[in-house]
Design a protein around this motif. Structure first.
Motif, mmCIF file in Angstrom:
data_model
loop_
_atom_site.group_PDB
_atom_site.id
_atom_site.type_symbol
_atom_site.label_atom_id
_atom_site.label_comp_id
_atom_site.label_asym_id
_atom_site.label_seq_id
_atom_site.Cartn_x
_atom_site.Cartn_y
_atom_site.Cartn_z
ATOM 1 N N GLU A 236 0.932 -1.180 0.631
ATOM 2 C CA GLU A 236 -0.263 0.064 -0.169
ATOM 3 C C GLU A 236 0.882 1.504 0.112
ATOM 4 O OE1 GLU A 236 -3.711 -1.477 2.802
ATOM 5 O OE2 GLU A 236 -2.237 -1.021 3.539
ATOM 6 N N THR A 238 3.634 1.216 -1.708
ATOM 7 C CA THR A 238 5.085 1.420 -3.009
ATOM 8 C C THR A 238 3.960 2.436 -3.459
ATOM 9 O OG1 THR A 238 5.574 -0.123 -2.482
ATOM 10 C CG2 THR A 238 5.719 0.328 -4.713
ATOM 11 N N PRO A 239 4.796 3.407 -3.827
ATOM 12 C CA PRO A 239 4.527 5.074 -5.212
ATOM 13 C C PRO A 239 4.401 4.027 -6.829
ATOM 14 C CG PRO A 239 6.569 5.337 -4.811
ATOM 15 C CD PRO A 239 6.154 4.062 -4.164
ATOM 16 N N ASP A 240 3.415 5.059 -7.659
ATOM 17 C CA ASP A 240 3.415 4.622 -8.745
ATOM 18 C C ASP A 240 4.231 5.696 -9.431
ATOM 19 O OD1 ASP A 240 1.368 3.040 -8.587
ATOM 20 O OD2 ASP A 240 -0.372 4.090 -8.327
ATOM 21 N N HIS A 259 4.947 10.962 -2.871
ATOM 22 C CA HIS A 259 4.672 10.194 -2.840
ATOM 23 C C HIS A 259 3.741 9.406 -3.560
ATOM 24 C CE1 HIS A 259 9.061 8.595 -1.558
ATOM 25 N NE2 HIS A 259 8.970 9.706 -1.268
ATOM 26 N N LYS A 261 0.836 7.698 -5.417
ATOM 27 C CA LYS A 261 -0.594 6.629 -5.700
ATOM 28 C C LYS A 261 -1.577 6.412 -5.742
ATOM 29 C CE LYS A 261 -0.705 1.010 -4.471
ATOM 30 N NZ LYS A 261 0.411 1.016 -5.371
ATOM 31 N N ASP A 262 -1.962 5.589 -7.405
ATOM 32 C CA ASP A 262 -3.693 5.521 -7.796
ATOM 33 C C ASP A 262 -4.329 7.573 -8.097
ATOM 34 O OD1 ASP A 262 -3.076 3.325 -8.147
ATOM 35 O OD2 ASP A 262 -4.024 1.875 -6.543
#
Length: 557
Positions: A236, A238-240, A259, A261-262
Motif C-alpha cells: 500500500e 509503494t508509489p506509482d 509519493h 499511488k493511484d
C-alpha cells in the motif's frame, strides 16, 4: 575490515526534533504507540540541563533479545555478515520476552497484531542502495549510517569520544558520540539590599526541562482514528510515481518529494537530490498526510443551511459557490461601493496567495481593505528591515559559504531548533565543523539554548535593553567597524551619541535584563570581534510592543 553495520549518533548534533522517529513510522507503516526507534528528551530538575537520546536497536554482538526468544526456530535472527539483528514478525508469538530482555529498552511492540517490533536498519532500503530513513532525514546530520569500523576511524580523526554504554557486556554496534560542550547559564548575583532593582534571575519557580517521554503521558489513540499511512502494508505504501515539490508549513519551504499511488499522495519525504537539503526534513512535513487524509479536511465548498452557530452545512459544487459569492459581492459593491469589502488571509495560505493573487484581486475590486497575519507575526521585522536597510527581509541564504561561514551565531527570541529544525540543524552542523560559537538570549532553556556555548537567561521582553547595552560597550571600547560605519551607515554617530547621552550602559541594561554587566561586555566583545556574526531574531522579538526598535538595534549590531 569488518562489515558490521551501525549507526553513529552525535549527541552534540541531535536536537530532539523526532524527525527520525517520524520517518521510521512512515517507512514501516507503524501505528500509534508502535516504535522501532524513539527520541527521548532528558532533563534535570535540579540544574538547567537538556539532552536528547536517539534510541533504537543497538544490534549487539551478543543480543539479549535473541537469547530470550522462546520460539523454535527463533523469531529473532542475527546476520553473521552485517551483524544486523532482525525479527521475523510472522514467527513471533507476541510473548514479549525480548521486549523485557533488552536492557536498552529498544524493542517495540504491536498491540494490535501482537508481535515485537525492532529496528533492522531499514533492510528494504539497504537492498536498493539507500540509507536508513532516520539517517536520511535527520536535520542536524546527527545520525550517520555505515560500517562500524569507518565510524570509529572518523571519530578518532575528529578527536571525538564515544559514550561507554556497554554496561551489560553485549557489545552494542551503535556508537554515541559524547557532547563536546554544554550551554552555560550566566546568572547574576542577588541584588544588593536596599538597591531599587528587580530581583536577580533564578530558576526557582520557572519551568525546568524534565523527562518528557513518560508513556503514561501519551494520549491513547483509538485504532479507528488512525489514518493512512499508519498501520499500512508495504504494498500500500509503494508509489506509482514520485513528484518533487516543497513543504509550505513554515516559511523555510524545505524541498520534498511526494509519493503518489493511484493519483493520491501516500507519503511525503525529503528530497535527497537537493544539493543543499540532501533529504533533510522535519516531522511537520512528514505528518502532512495526517492533514491530507483527515476525515475532517474540507475538500469542497460547504454552505450553511441552518442558523449561525448550529453547525449545519451541506456540500455544494464549486460553480454554485463561485456564482453565489460573486452575486453577493456584486450586490454589496453596487449598494455600498467597493470599499465595503475587506479581505483577510491566513499565514498558511502561502506568500503567492497573500502577496499576489489576493492583493491583485483587492486592487481589481477597488478596495484598500486587505490584511493578513503579518501584523501579528513579522510586521515589526518588515518595518525595521525596510527603514534600516531598504529591504523587506534578509532572505534565506542557508549555504555553507554564506551563513555557514560565520564564526558567531546569536539568537534573540528565536527557538529555531524547535520551530525550524532543518535550518537550525544546518547552523549547528556548520558551527561544529568550523569551530564557531553560539549565544542564545532566552528566558527559557530551549532546545536552541541547550546547544549554545553561552545561554543568557534574560528577563522576558527586555531584549531591546540588552541590545542597547551591548552597543554601548562596543562604542565606548572603540570596537566598532569604523570603515564600514563611515562609508555605509547613515546616522551611526547620532545613534552612538544618543546611547551615550541616555546612559544605556551595561550596568543600566543589567538592571533591566538580569544579565550581569560583565557578561554583557563579554558578549559585546564577541560580537565585535567575530569574523562574520549572524544574529537571529524571530517571534519572541517581533510579537512585542517594542519589536520594531529591538529589531533595528539588533541590525545595527
Amino acid at each position: 575490515m569488518s562489515s558490521r553495520l551501525a549507526l553513529m549518533i552525535d549527541l552534540e548534533r541531535c536536537i530532539g526534533c523526532k524527525s527520525c522517529e517520524a520517518a521510521c513510522k512512515a517507512e514501516h507503516g507503524l501505528g500509534p504507540g508502535e516504535n522501532r526507534n524513539r527520541v527521548i528528551w532528558l532533563g534535570d530538575t535540579q540544574a538547567p540541563l537538556l539532552d536528547f537520546l536517539t534510541l533504537s536497536c543497538q544490534h549487539c554482538e551478543r543480543p539479549a533479545c535473541l537469547r530470550a526468544c522462546p520460539v523454535a526456530p527463533k523469531a529473532i535472527m542475527k546476520d553473521p555478515e552485517t551483524g544486523v539483528v532482525s525479527i521475523n514478525e510472522d514467527r513471533c508469538t507476541g510473548c514479549g520476552e525480548c521486549v523485557v530482555a533488552c536492557p536498552y529498552g529498544a524493542m517495540g511492540y504491536d498491540p494490535i497484531d501482537h508481535h515485537a517490533l525492532k529496528c533492522d536498519l531499514c533492510h528494504d532500503r539497504r537492498e536498493v542502495g539507500l540509507k536508513p530513513a532516520c539517517a536520511t532525514v535527520c536535520p542536524g546530520s546527527a545520525i550517520t549510517f555505515g560500517a562500524r569500523d569507518d565510524h570509529l576511524a572518523k571519530m578518532a580523526a575528529e578527536g571525538r569520544r564515544a559514550v561507554d554504554h556497554d554496561a551489560y557486556l553485549l557489545n552494542p554496534a551503535n556508537i554515541f558520540l559524547e557532547r563536546t560542550r554544554a550551554a552555560r547559564a550566566d546568572l547574576p548575583p542577588p541584588a544588593d539590599p536596599g538597591v531599587n532593582a528587580p530581583p536577580a534571575f533564578t530558576m526557582e519557580g520557572r519551568q525546568r526541562p524534565a523527562v518528557v517521554d513518560d508513556p503514561k503521558r501519551r494520549m491513547e489513540i483509538p485504532i479507528d482514528d488512525v489514518v493512512f499511512p499508519y498501520r499500512s502494508t508495504r504494498e500500500e505504501r509503494t508509489p506509482d510515481a514520485i513528484v518533487p515539490g516543497g513543504c509550505n508549513i513554515c516559511f523555510n519551504c524545505c524541498p520534498t518529494k511526494y509519493h503518489v499511488k493511484d493519483g493520491k499522495v501516500i507519503r511525503v519525504t525529503g528530497n535527497e537530490d537537493d544539493p543543499q537539503w540532501q533529504g533533510k526534513v522535519c516531522p511537520k512535513s512528514q505528518f502532512l498526510l495526517q492533514l491530507y487524509n483527515s476525515p475532517e479536511r474540507l475538500t469542497q465548498p460547504m454552505k450553511r443551511v441552518g442558523e449561525r452557530g448550529e453547525g449545519k452545512f451541506v456540500p455544494i459544487s464549486w460553480d454554485q459557490a463561485l456564482d453565489e459569492i460573486a452575486a453577493k459581492l456584486t450586490a454589496l459593491r453596487d449598494e455600498f461601493g467597493p470599499e465595503t469589502l475587506s479581505l483577510f488571509a491566513g499565514t498558511r495560505t502561502g506568500t503567492l496567495t497573500r502577496k499576489g493573487y489576493m492583493n491583485i484581486f483587492a486592487q481589481m475590486w477597488g478596495t484598500p481593505n486587505f490584511g493578513d497575519t503579518e501584523a501579528f507575526c513579522s510586521e515589526a521585522k518588515n518595518v525595521s528591515f525596510e527603514s534600516t536597510t531598504g529591504m523587506v527581509g534578509s532572505g534565506n541564504s542557508y549555504t555553507e559559504t554564506d551563513l555557514g561561514s560565520a564564526s558567531l551565531y546569536v539568537y534573540f527570541g528565536d527557538n529555531q531548533a524547535e520551530s525550524r529544525p532543518v535550518h537550525f540543524g544546518m547552523i549547528n552542523d556548520w558551527k561544529l565543523k568550523n569551530g564557531a560559537r553560539m549565544i542564545v538570549a532566552d528566558p527559557r532553556l530551549t532546545v536552541t539554548a541547550s546547544k549554545a556555548d553561552r545561554w543568557l537567561p534574560i528577563r522576558g521582553g527586555t531584549d531591546y535593553a540588552l541590545a542597547l547595552g551591548i552597543a554601548h560597550h562596543i562604542f565606548s571600547a572603540d570596537l566598532h567597524d569604523k570603515d564600514f560605519c563611515e562609508n555605509w551607515v547613515v546616522g551611526w554617530d547620532a545613534w552612538r551619541d544618543r546611547i551615550f547621552d541616555h546612559g544605556y550602559s551595561p550596568e543600566w541594561a543589567s538592571n533591566i535584563t538580569g544579565i550581569e554587566p560583565a557578561v554583557i561586555r563579554e558578549v559585546a566583545r564577541e560580537i565585535a570581534a567575530a569574523d562574520g556574526c549572524v544574529i537571529f531574531a524571530a517571534r519572541g522579538i517581533n510579537q512585542h510592543s517594542n519589536g520594531t526598535q529591538t529589531n533595528r538595534s539588533l541590525m545595527f549590531l
